[in-house]
Design a protein around this motif. Sequence first.
Motif, short mmCIF file in Angstrom:
data_model
loop_
_atom_site.label_atom_id
_atom_site.label_comp_id
_atom_site.label_asym_id
_atom_site.label_seq_id
_atom_site.Cartn_x
_atom_site.Cartn_y
_atom_site.Cartn_z
N ARG A 637 11.00 3.28 6.19
CA ARG A 637 10.02 4.13 7.23
C ARG A 637 11.42 5.67 6.63
N LEU A 638 12.19 5.02 7.52
CA LEU A 638 13.29 6.07 7.24
C LEU A 638 14.00 6.11 6.28
N LEU A 639 13.86 5.01 5.72
CA LEU A 639 14.74 5.38 4.71
C LEU A 639 14.25 6.37 3.21
N GLY A 640 12.84 6.26 3.77
CA GLY A 640 12.25 6.85 2.86
C GLY A 640 11.59 5.76 1.54
N GLN A 641 11.51 4.73 2.42
CA GLN A 641 10.75 3.59 0.87
C GLN A 641 9.69 3.15 1.31
N GLU A 642 8.57 4.39 1.74
CA GLU A 642 7.45 4.30 1.82
C GLU A 642 6.28 2.98 1.72
N GLN A 643 6.65 2.43 -0.04
CA GLN A 643 5.91 1.67 -0.20
C GLN A 643 6.37 0.19 0.36
N GLN A 644 7.82 0.12 -0.36
CA GLN A 644 7.66 -0.83 0.16
C GLN A 644 7.39 -1.20 2.36
N SER A 645 7.42 -0.31 2.95
CA SER A 645 7.07 -0.49 4.58
C SER A 645 5.51 -0.56 4.25
N LEU A 646 4.88 0.07 3.29
CA LEU A 646 3.64 -1.20 2.97
C LEU A 646 3.11 -2.10 2.65
N ALA A 647 4.03 -2.00 1.79
CA ALA A 647 4.03 -4.27 1.50
C ALA A 647 4.28 -4.99 2.58
N MET A 648 5.24 -4.33 3.71
CA MET A 648 5.57 -5.65 4.85
C MET A 648 4.43 -5.36 5.45
N LEU A 649 3.77 -4.35 5.60
CA LEU A 649 2.98 -3.85 6.57
C LEU A 649 1.14 -4.48 6.32
N LYS A 650 1.28 -4.50 5.06
CA LYS A 650 -0.42 -6.11 4.18
C LYS A 650 -0.05 -6.39 4.89
N GLN A 651 2.05 -6.59 4.44
CA GLN A 651 1.34 -8.89 4.36
C GLN A 651 1.62 -9.44 5.89
N THR A 652 2.50 -8.57 6.46
CA THR A 652 1.84 -8.72 8.01
C THR A 652 0.53 -8.85 8.48
N LEU A 653 0.13 -7.92 8.26
CA LEU A 653 -1.89 -7.84 8.07
C LEU A 653 -2.58 -9.13 8.04
N THR A 654 -2.71 -9.72 6.82
CA THR A 654 -2.72 -10.83 6.09
C THR A 654 -2.55 -11.97 6.62
N TYR A 664 -1.55 -0.63 13.97
CA TYR A 664 -1.20 0.23 15.16
C TYR A 664 -0.26 1.10 14.48
N ALA A 665 0.62 0.32 13.05
CA ALA A 665 1.81 0.87 12.64
C ALA A 665 1.49 0.89 11.18
N MET A 666 0.58 0.24 10.94
CA MET A 666 -0.93 0.62 9.44
C MET A 666 -1.54 2.04 10.19
N GLY A 667 -2.22 2.21 11.24
CA GLY A 667 -2.15 3.41 11.37
C GLY A 667 -1.98 4.71 10.89
N LEU A 668 -0.26 4.26 11.23
CA LEU A 668 0.17 5.55 11.26
C LEU A 668 1.04 5.32 10.00
N TRP A 669 1.33 4.68 9.10
CA TRP A 669 1.31 4.85 7.64
C TRP A 669 0.82 5.93 7.48
N TYR A 670 -1.08 5.55 7.59
CA TYR A 670 -2.25 5.95 6.79
C TYR A 670 -1.99 7.76 7.49
N VAL A 671 -1.92 8.04 8.77
CA VAL A 671 -1.02 9.11 8.53
C VAL A 671 -0.35 9.95 8.41
N ARG A 672 0.75 9.44 8.63
CA ARG A 672 1.96 9.66 7.18
C ARG A 672 1.89 10.49 6.06
N ASP A 673 1.02 9.82 5.11
CA ASP A 673 -0.01 9.67 4.08
C ASP A 673 -1.28 11.19 4.38
#
Length: 738
Positions: A637-654, A664-673
Amino acid sequence: MRIALLGLLLLSTFVCPFVMAEDGSPSLVGSASCQTCHREQYREWQTSHHFSAMSVATQISVLGDFDNSQFTYNGVTSRFYRRDGKFYVTTDNAEGKLQEFHIGYTFGVYPLQQYLIDFPNGAKQVLSIIWDTRSKEEGGQRWYHLYPEQLHGMDETKMQGAAIDHTDPLHWTGSMFNWNSRCASCHSTGLEVNYEPENNSFNTQWFEINVGCEACHGAGEQHLQWAANSQEKPKTGPNKGFPQSINNHAKWGHIPDAKSANSDTYQTFSSSGPVAQRQKETCAACHSRRTPLQASTPGHDYNDDHLLSLLESPLYYADGQMREEVFVWGSFLQSKMQAAGVTCSNCHNPHSLSLNIQGNALCTQCHNPSVFDQVEHHHHEGEGAKCVNCHMPTTTYMGVDGRQDHSFRLPRPALAERIGAPNACNQCHDDKSNSWAQQTIDNWNEARGKQPSVHDFAEAFFDADSGDINASTELLKIALDSGQTGIVRGSAILRHGQFHNSQSLQATQSLLLDSDPLVRLGAVRSMDALPIGLKARLLLNHLEQSSKSVRVEIARQLASLPLEQLPKAKAKVLLAMFDEFIESAKFNASAPESQVLLGLFYFERQDYVLAEQAYRQALKISPRLESARLNLADLYRLLGQEQQSLAMLKQTLTWLPDSAAANYAMGLWYVRDGNYAAALNGLLTASELDPTNGRYASTYALGLDKLNKRQDAKAYLSDWISKHGAQPQVQAVLDAWR
């Protein structure tokens, strides 16, 4: 959202490898070298749990039933058998498939024995199906699983959950059951872990497979030289050639009071002579919940070699009683007995590990039996009259292993009821209530004209853990009270961190000068939530610390401070502390939590390449580690690589759908989106999974507000406060809407 890993790091039981002799330093000589002169001690040692801490699997050492016995757990039937004089188990592997494994070593002896299996990368994994070595009459002579199918977690009476399968981080093939990194040095002597991060492999070596004489006394080469001197020559060398003396020279006895008419009577003996601190710290090196900082050798200062866990939840209850497995030292440090000079060998034979005396006579070595070993004092007969049953309540770990609390506390049933802690009275009287037990004690006290004492810190700690800001004043009072033990004072100021204000920060400055390293440690760790500028003002004048445990914590707190803004002298000192922190973290390189801690440090230093490498190394060791995944997602996220961040979060929740932090982190991702409707799903789930977390609750309410549902948000927070108390973060959101 970075996941701070110090707490998680401290929850893990790491090892402290002993470094072999180098360049003229004394060499290890082996326990067999001791038996000629110390025949009785050697014989006692051979009967001890230290001697049986680890063994090659043989017909003699293996106690489990390997006569083609079976054990079924979570739908998997494991089989234990012999072939060609060797021991085998067929059980589920890391992919969930049945596989045959050779049992190479035994691990422990009583009341349970575990078994080690060699993996191709040099790892030795501890099988989580365990042999209960107790007698059949005691319920033993059976296979059982460390995590029962309906109960798992260290506190089995409180934690409910599903059975462990191959996808769980607690599966026996994972890093949590790796002997090399988590168990080895406290079960073997002269250990070298020899972890190779590049290929995640081990070449672990030891001098003696079990806990030998030199594990406690230190390298014996110079002692043998000392002993070999003839009678005609004076024997020279400090400590008879050992690096330290762990003898206890203190004497206990009645010290008459000339002013007292009853000067020949006493209640408790007093100690005279030197306190055997080195003995205690030698035992504590293994018998404590701690993070190792460097190679530990007998004679080193404990707080240089280890970072001790303070009295934090969930390790301890708010009154300091052990909750998770904390291995005695943190409990003993709370006690009046430790403060009075009692040491381990006052009660335990250091070679056989048995008690010096059985029954109440052990306690009446110092406590007058005419006062304490009387019905008027204990009000019981039989088992209930034993001192330990009231003052050293037992907690069972690993299913069958009862450990006694060494803080030597008074039973306080009413307090236990309030803070949700165990109570010695109701461990025996399990058909009675806490209120019944308290009324019984009150009646005894009233009959004798005694006033009950008040616990020094339990209520303040409990209220602080509940987020009650009203606890802050009492916490600060405890931290500044020199009459309290260091571990209590350090734990008090640590808990005060969430309430810091100008008054408490001024007090924290004075605590940074305290003589006890645990007080200084708590003061430094209490600064986690402070801005870096304020941390710098508080800590830059305290860089010269005698204990490594405090130095590495200061380095962690100041990691984001730009060195170029400091005077050259301070920058040089702080840079050395940064290097020391990195060195300490890499010392535990085989532990994934340590890699996460290192990643967080590099993140604060804005070295994002090394931060990513550390997180990736953690995932190489433990692919499902929540903290590494969430911190890596946050780095993207900090590096602006939001899609990589999203992919990591989705796999983690799987993999970890019940992770509050991941939701919570997934919720924050959607807040930024900008997708607040989707964000609310994750934020609400997080709050439901961790209902006492004020940050989750307030963020969910702010999400409702973004969707123009402020009234719903206010009602949600008001209801949350009525259930969980007015945590500052939650109350601040409500106050802003008034």
